[in-house]
Design a protein around this motif. Structure first.
Motif, PDB file in Angstrom:
ATOM      1  N   MET A   7     -48.812  18.144  77.454  1.00  0.00           N
ATOM      2  CA  MET A   7     -47.437  18.581  77.202  1.00  0.00           C
ATOM      3  C   MET A   7     -46.778  18.861  78.546  1.00  0.00           C
ATOM      4  O   MET A   7     -47.375  19.440  79.434  1.00  0.00           O
ATOM      5  CB  MET A   7     -47.461  19.837  76.339  1.00  0.00           C
ATOM      6  N   ARG A   8     -45.547  18.466  78.652  1.00  0.00           N
ATOM      7  CA  ARG A   8     -44.789  18.703  79.876  1.00  0.00           C
ATOM      8  C   ARG A   8     -43.672  19.691  79.566  1.00  0.00           C
ATOM      9  O   ARG A   8     -42.854  19.474  78.675  1.00  0.00           O
ATOM     10  CB  ARG A   8     -44.202  17.387  80.382  1.00  0.00           C
ATOM     11  N   LEU A   9     -43.652  20.784  80.328  1.00  0.00           N
ATOM     12  CA  LEU A   9     -42.609  21.783  80.151  1.00  0.00           C
ATOM     13  C   LEU A   9     -41.372  21.365  80.932  1.00  0.00           C
ATOM     14  O   LEU A   9     -41.464  20.730  81.977  1.00  0.00           O
ATOM     15  CB  LEU A   9     -43.089  23.143  80.651  1.00  0.00           C
ATOM     16  N   THR A  10     -40.224  21.760  80.446  1.00  0.00           N
ATOM     17  CA  THR A  10     -38.974  21.473  81.145  1.00  0.00           C
ATOM     18  C   THR A  10     -38.878  22.328  82.406  1.00  0.00           C
ATOM     19  O   THR A  10     -39.541  23.369  82.532  1.00  0.00           O
ATOM     20  CB  THR A  10     -37.760  21.777  80.254  1.00  0.00           C
ATOM     21  N   ALA A  11     -38.037  21.908  83.331  1.00  0.00           N
ATOM     22  CA  ALA A  11     -37.793  22.698  84.538  1.00  0.00           C
ATOM     23  C   ALA A  11     -37.200  24.055  84.159  1.00  0.00           C
ATOM     24  O   ALA A  11     -37.470  25.068  84.813  1.00  0.00           O
ATOM     25  CB  ALA A  11     -36.849  21.940  85.484  1.00  0.00           C
ATOM     26  N   PHE A  12     -36.430  24.092  83.091  1.00  0.00           N
ATOM     27  CA  PHE A  12     -35.840  25.339  82.602  1.00  0.00           C
ATOM     28  C   PHE A  12     -36.947  26.354  82.313  1.00  0.00           C
ATOM     29  O   PHE A  12     -36.883  27.509  82.737  1.00  0.00           O
ATOM     30  CB  PHE A  12     -35.029  25.025  81.331  1.00  0.00           C
ATOM     31  N   THR A  13     -37.985  25.912  81.609  1.00  0.00           N
ATOM     32  CA  THR A  13     -39.103  26.785  81.268  1.00  0.00           C
ATOM     33  C   THR A  13     -39.918  27.135  82.496  1.00  0.00           C
ATOM     34  O   THR A  13     -40.319  28.287  82.693  1.00  0.00           O
ATOM     35  CB  THR A  13     -39.986  26.114  80.202  1.00  0.00           C
ATOM     36  N   ASP A  14     -40.166  26.151  83.350  1.00  0.00           N
ATOM     37  CA  ASP A  14     -40.922  26.380  84.584  1.00  0.00           C
ATOM     38  C   ASP A  14     -40.267  27.486  85.404  1.00  0.00           C
ATOM     39  O   ASP A  14     -40.923  28.458  85.807  1.00  0.00           O
ATOM     40  CB  ASP A  14     -40.993  25.072  85.377  1.00  0.00           C
ATOM     41  N   TYR A  15     -38.974  27.387  85.640  1.00  0.00           N
ATOM     42  CA  TYR A  15     -38.289  28.399  86.437  1.00  0.00           C
ATOM     43  C   TYR A  15     -38.144  29.720  85.688  1.00  0.00           C
ATOM     44  O   TYR A  15     -38.116  30.780  86.296  1.00  0.00           O
ATOM     45  CB  TYR A  15     -36.945  27.886  86.945  1.00  0.00           C
ATOM     46  N   GLY A  16     -38.067  29.671  84.374  1.00  0.00           N
ATOM     47  CA  GLY A  16     -38.050  30.907  83.596  1.00  0.00           C
ATOM     48  C   GLY A  16     -39.356  31.671  83.764  1.00  0.00           C
ATOM     49  O   GLY A  16     -39.350  32.890  83.958  1.00  0.00           O
ATOM     50  N   LEU A  17     -40.472  30.957  83.727  1.00  0.00           N
ATOM     51  CA  LEU A  17     -41.770  31.596  83.938  1.00  0.00           C
ATOM     52  C   LEU A  17     -41.890  32.138  85.355  1.00  0.00           C
ATOM     53  O   LEU A  17     -42.380  33.247  85.572  1.00  0.00           O
ATOM     54  CB  LEU A  17     -42.900  30.608  83.641  1.00  0.00           C
TER      55      LEU A  17
END
Length: 140
Positions: A1-11
């Motif tokens: 699964m690949r997370l969006t950049a939105f989720t990556d930066y949110g984390l």
């Protein structure tokens, strides 16, 4: 699964905020630290605030702070909130996607659904406290 950049930066933002939970972090400060536009980070902070993960205050001494203790916040819950767009691992798992031409005969869909569930279950085993940046990591 690949997370969006939105989720990556949110984390990443949550990891940073959890490193010093007693103070507020401005979106400008976090955006500069991560090399992001303030506008993009503001959208991420807004989604996290709407989801009850962050609280925000305007003005001096304001900023974004954790609304819940880092030790109670499961990573799976954060990813589910930030990946709210509902995009699945593949198009056929995305709600509202076009009808699959091999539906009813496809053995892949159920396996991908289980893989996605296993991925989220693994994230649910960890909390934000488990991945929060430590002061030495922040200084580097």
């Amino acid at each position: 699964m690949r997370l969006t950049a939105f989720t990556d930066y949110g984390l990443r933002a949550l990891m940073r905020i959890a490193s010093d939970p007693s103070r507020g972090f401005s979106t400008a400060e976090l955006a500069d630290e991560f090399g992001l536009s303030r506008h993009h980070l503001a959208k991420i902070v807004q989604r996290l605030a709407q989801g009850g993960i962050l609280s925000t205050r305007r003005g001096g001494g304001g900023g974004a702070m954790l609304a819940v203790p880092a030790g109670t916040l499961r990573l799976g819950a954060v990813v589910r909130l930030l990946e709210e767009s509902g995009s699945g691992l593949v198009d056929c798992l995305t709600p509202g996607a076009l009808a699959c031409t091999v539906d009813g005969r496809c053995g892949l869909k159920s396996r991908l659904r289980r893989a996605e569930a296993a991925f989220m279950a693994e994230l649910d085993r960890s909390t934000l406290a488990d991945i929060a940046l430590h002061p030495l990591e922040v200084e580097q």
